[in-house]
Scaffold this motif. Structure first.
Motif, PDB file in Angstrom:
ATOM      1  N   THR A 134       0.830  -1.197   0.000  1.00 58.90           N
ATOM      2  CA  THR A 134       0.000   0.000   0.000  1.00 58.90           C
ATOM      3  C   THR A 134       0.870   1.253   0.000  1.00 58.90           C
ATOM      4  OG1 THR A 134      -0.121   0.281   2.394  1.00 58.90           O
ATOM      5  CG2 THR A 134      -1.720  -1.249   1.389  1.00 58.90           C
ATOM      6  N   VAL A 135       0.196   2.387  -0.101  1.00 55.87           N
ATOM      7  CA  VAL A 135       0.903   3.670  -0.123  1.00 55.87           C
ATOM      8  C   VAL A 135       0.964   4.311   1.267  1.00 55.87           C
ATOM      9  CG1 VAL A 135       0.402   4.142  -2.549  1.00 55.87           C
ATOM     10  CG2 VAL A 135      -1.216   4.886  -0.791  1.00 55.87           C
ATOM     11  N   GLN A 136       0.714   3.537   2.319  1.00 53.78           N
ATOM     12  CA  GLN A 136       0.696   4.101   3.674  1.00 53.78           C
ATOM     13  C   GLN A 136       2.018   4.769   4.041  1.00 53.78           C
ATOM     14  OE1 GLN A 136      -0.500   1.482   6.841  1.00 53.78           O
ATOM     15  NE2 GLN A 136      -0.383   3.095   8.368  1.00 53.78           N
ATOM     16  N   ALA A 137       3.143   4.123   3.780  1.00 54.74           N
ATOM     17  CA  ALA A 137       4.441   4.728   4.126  1.00 54.74           C
ATOM     18  C   ALA A 137       4.644   6.041   3.384  1.00 54.74           C
ATOM     19  CB  ALA A 137       5.579   3.754   3.820  1.00 54.74           C
ATOM     20  N   ASN A 138       4.225   6.088   2.111  1.00 55.68           N
ATOM     21  CA  ASN A 138       4.347   7.321   1.338  1.00 55.68           C
ATOM     22  C   ASN A 138       3.449   8.417   1.912  1.00 55.68           C
ATOM     23  OD1 ASN A 138       4.424   4.854  -0.853  1.00 55.68           O
ATOM     24  ND2 ASN A 138       6.095   6.314  -1.087  1.00 55.68           N
ATOM     25  N   TYR A 139       2.254   8.022   2.331  1.00 54.47           N
ATOM     26  CA  TYR A 139       1.315   8.969   2.956  1.00 54.47           C
ATOM     27  C   TYR A 139       1.941   9.563   4.216  1.00 54.47           C
ATOM     28  CZ  TYR A 139      -2.900  10.635   5.366  1.00 54.47           C
ATOM     29  OH  TYR A 139      -3.820  11.402   6.031  1.00 54.47           O
ATOM     30  N   GLU A 140       2.507   8.719   5.057  1.00 56.01           N
ATOM     31  CA  GLU A 140       3.126   9.191   6.296  1.00 56.01           C
ATOM     32  C   GLU A 140       4.299  10.128   5.999  1.00 56.01           C
ATOM     33  OE1 GLU A 140       1.670   8.837   9.069  1.00 56.01           O
ATOM     34  OE2 GLU A 140       0.303   7.189   8.643  1.00 56.01           O
ATOM     35  N   GLN A 141       5.078   9.817   4.955  1.00 56.54           N
ATOM     36  CA  GLN A 141       6.191  10.690   4.563  1.00 56.54           C
ATOM     37  C   GLN A 141       5.682  12.046   4.083  1.00 56.54           C
ATOM     38  OE1 GLN A 141       8.142   8.368   1.571  1.00 56.54           O
ATOM     39  NE2 GLN A 141       9.012   6.923   3.046  1.00 56.54           N
ATOM     40  N   LEU A 142       4.577  12.030   3.333  1.00 54.02           N
ATOM     41  CA  LEU A 142       3.974  13.274   2.836  1.00 54.02           C
ATOM     42  C   LEU A 142       3.542  14.156   4.008  1.00 54.02           C
ATOM     43  CD1 LEU A 142       2.640  15.097   0.669  1.00 54.02           C
ATOM     44  CD2 LEU A 142       0.645  13.590   0.806  1.00 54.02           C
ATOM     45  N   VAL A 143       2.813  13.588   4.958  1.00 54.13           N
ATOM     46  CA  VAL A 143       2.357  14.342   6.128  1.00 54.13           C
ATOM     47  C   VAL A 143       3.556  14.858   6.923  1.00 54.13           C
ATOM     48  CG1 VAL A 143       1.145  14.151   8.338  1.00 54.13           C
ATOM     49  CG2 VAL A 143       0.116  13.187   6.260  1.00 54.13           C
ATOM     50  N   ALA A 144       4.565  14.025   7.095  1.00 45.08           N
ATOM     51  CA  ALA A 144       5.775  14.440   7.826  1.00 45.08           C
ATOM     52  C   ALA A 144       6.487  15.581   7.106  1.00 45.08           C
ATOM     53  CB  ALA A 144       6.711  13.252   8.011  1.00 45.08           C
TER      54      ALA A 144
ATOM     55  N   GLN B 235      -6.930  29.013   5.230  1.00 47.65           N
ATOM     56  CA  GLN B 235      -6.823  27.599   4.874  1.00 47.65           C
ATOM     57  C   GLN B 235      -5.803  27.495   3.746  1.00 47.65           C
ATOM     58  OE1 GLN B 235      -8.679  25.195   6.358  1.00 47.65           O
ATOM     59  NE2 GLN B 235      -8.152  23.453   5.091  1.00 47.65           N
ATOM     60  N   PHE B 236      -4.858  26.578   3.871  1.00 50.00           N
ATOM     61  CA  PHE B 236      -3.848  26.382   2.831  1.00 50.00           C
ATOM     62  C   PHE B 236      -4.100  25.056   2.120  1.00 50.00           C
ATOM     63  CE2 PHE B 236      -2.041  23.659   6.033  1.00 50.00           C
ATOM     64  CZ  PHE B 236      -1.466  22.637   5.306  1.00 50.00           C
ATOM     65  N   THR B 237      -3.576  24.956   0.925  1.00 49.68           N
ATOM     66  CA  THR B 237      -3.527  23.690   0.194  1.00 49.68           C
ATOM     67  C   THR B 237      -2.179  23.638  -0.508  1.00 49.68           C
ATOM     68  OG1 THR B 237      -5.909  23.628  -0.153  1.00 49.68           O
ATOM     69  CG2 THR B 237      -4.576  22.246  -1.603  1.00 49.68           C
ATOM     70  N   SER B 238      -1.490  22.514  -0.365  1.00 48.78           N
ATOM     71  CA  SER B 238      -0.210  22.300  -1.048  1.00 48.78           C
ATOM     72  C   SER B 238      -0.293  21.005  -1.838  1.00 48.78           C
ATOM     73  CB  SER B 238       0.944  22.206  -0.042  1.00 48.78           C
ATOM     74  OG  SER B 238       1.072  23.393   0.702  1.00 48.78           O
ATOM     75  N   VAL B 239       0.186  21.056  -3.070  1.00 50.31           N
ATOM     76  CA  VAL B 239       0.281  19.859  -3.907  1.00 50.31           C
ATOM     77  C   VAL B 239       1.753  19.472  -3.939  1.00 50.31           C
ATOM     78  CG1 VAL B 239      -0.080  18.877  -6.206  1.00 50.31           C
ATOM     79  CG2 VAL B 239      -1.713  20.552  -5.291  1.00 50.31           C
ATOM     80  N   TRP B 240       2.040  18.218  -3.605  1.00 52.18           N
ATOM     81  CA  TRP B 240       3.411  17.734  -3.455  1.00 52.18           C
ATOM     82  C   TRP B 240       3.724  16.632  -4.455  1.00 52.18           C
ATOM     83  CZ3 TRP B 240       6.630  19.254   0.744  1.00 52.18           C
ATOM     84  CH2 TRP B 240       6.022  20.053   1.709  1.00 52.18           C
ATOM     85  N   HIS B 241       5.005  16.499  -4.784  1.00 48.95           N
ATOM     86  CA  HIS B 241       5.452  15.332  -5.547  1.00 48.95           C
ATOM     87  C   HIS B 241       6.758  14.843  -4.949  1.00 48.95           C
ATOM     88  CE1 HIS B 241       8.809  16.659  -8.392  1.00 48.95           C
ATOM     89  NE2 HIS B 241       8.561  17.733  -7.671  1.00 48.95           N
ATOM     90  N   LYS B 242       6.998  13.561  -5.162  1.00 51.32           N
ATOM     91  CA  LYS B 242       8.255  12.973  -4.685  1.00 51.32           C
ATOM     92  C   LYS B 242       9.254  13.072  -5.824  1.00 51.32           C
ATOM     93  CE  LYS B 242       8.547   9.437  -1.735  1.00 51.32           C
ATOM     94  NZ  LYS B 242       8.547   8.055  -1.204  1.00 51.32           N
TER      95      LYS B 242
ATOM     96  N   ARG C  61      12.734  12.892  -2.288  1.00 50.38           N
ATOM     97  CA  ARG C  61      12.340  13.935  -1.340  1.00 50.38           C
ATOM     98  C   ARG C  61      11.017  14.553  -1.789  1.00 50.38           C
ATOM     99  NH1 ARG C  61      14.982  19.531   0.203  1.00 50.38           N
ATOM    100  NH2 ARG C  61      13.734  19.905   2.041  1.00 50.38           N
ATOM    101  N   TRP C  62      10.123  14.820  -0.838  1.00 50.05           N
ATOM    102  CA  TRP C  62       8.866  15.489  -1.149  1.00 50.05           C
ATOM    103  C   TRP C  62       9.120  16.977  -1.322  1.00 50.05           C
ATOM    104  CZ3 TRP C  62       4.459  13.188  -2.451  1.00 50.05           C
ATOM    105  CH2 TRP C  62       4.293  11.855  -2.109  1.00 50.05           C
ATOM    106  N   LYS C  63       8.605  17.532  -2.435  1.00 50.61           N
ATOM    107  CA  LYS C  63       8.715  18.971  -2.715  1.00 50.61           C
ATOM    108  C   LYS C  63       7.343  19.483  -3.128  1.00 50.61           C
ATOM    109  CE  LYS C  63      13.223  20.036  -2.651  1.00 50.61           C
ATOM    110  NZ  LYS C  63      13.809  21.234  -2.088  1.00 50.61           N
TER     111      LYS C  63
END
Length: 194
Positions: A23-33, A122-129, A134-136
């Protein structure tokens, strides 16, 4: 001998599970972090530094009712004493685990954390790895609103995560399709506003 075979097979299976999560759970946690670290850096070293370090080279930010080159815009700003605080209250991630967004409340104080906030939003950020892992942030925008009257929501992680999908995509075909959608949108907007 059969015992050794099953033991080796079990080790191989475990190794595969640890290196290729289903699953993408680890990626999700990295994104939030990454979003949380971004916000902490803004408190520790200032908004300018935090945005310059976390925005992608190709990023855009929405300021004064227009999109501007993100990193370049923040590189030109002086680093003032203001304190911008924010936290993700909601996040989503793609099935590939390489694209996601975060959104949540923010507050701005003019000088220090001891001051009352002068702005809420309220903010919104769109991220990519990135290729380096590294998430940017690719897009960062927000809107202001009155002081919230409801209690702050905490981040609710999904009860389950999508299975990871890593299918190759023909980006040239997707780019052409996106361009056609953009043209159609522009024509429709022009017709509706005329």
């Amino acid at each position: 001998m059969l015992y050794l075979y099953w033991f080796s097979t079990g080790l191989l299976w475990l190794s595969t599970m640890l290196t290729n999560p289903e699953t993408v759970q680890a990626n999700y946690e990295q994104l939030v972090a990454a979003e949380q670290a971004f916000a902490q850096l803004a408190l520790d070293r200032g908004m300018r530094t935090a945005f310059v370090e976390n925005l992608d080279e190709q990023s855009v930010v929405f300021q004064n009712n227009r999109f501007l080159p993100g990193k370049a815009t923040y590189q030109q700003l002086p680093d003032g004493p203001g304190k911008l605080t924010w936290r993700p209250a909601y996040a989503e991630i793609s099935a590939s685990g390489t694209l996601g967004f975060t959104t949540g409340p923010y507050e701005f104080r003019q000088r220090s954390m001891n001051d009352e906030p002068v702005s809420y939003g309220q903010f919104t950020s769109v991220w990519h790895k990135t290729a380096a892992g590294r998430w940017k942030a690719l897009i960062d925008f927000g809107c202001t609103h009155a002081r919230p009257t409801q209690p702050e929501q905490t981040l609710q992680r999904p009860p389950q995560f999508a299975h990871k999908v890593s299918t190759a995509i023909d980006t040239s075909a997707v780019g052409e399709e996106l361009e056609q959608v953009d043209i159609a949108f522009g024509q429709t907007a022009h017709t509706q506003l005329a």
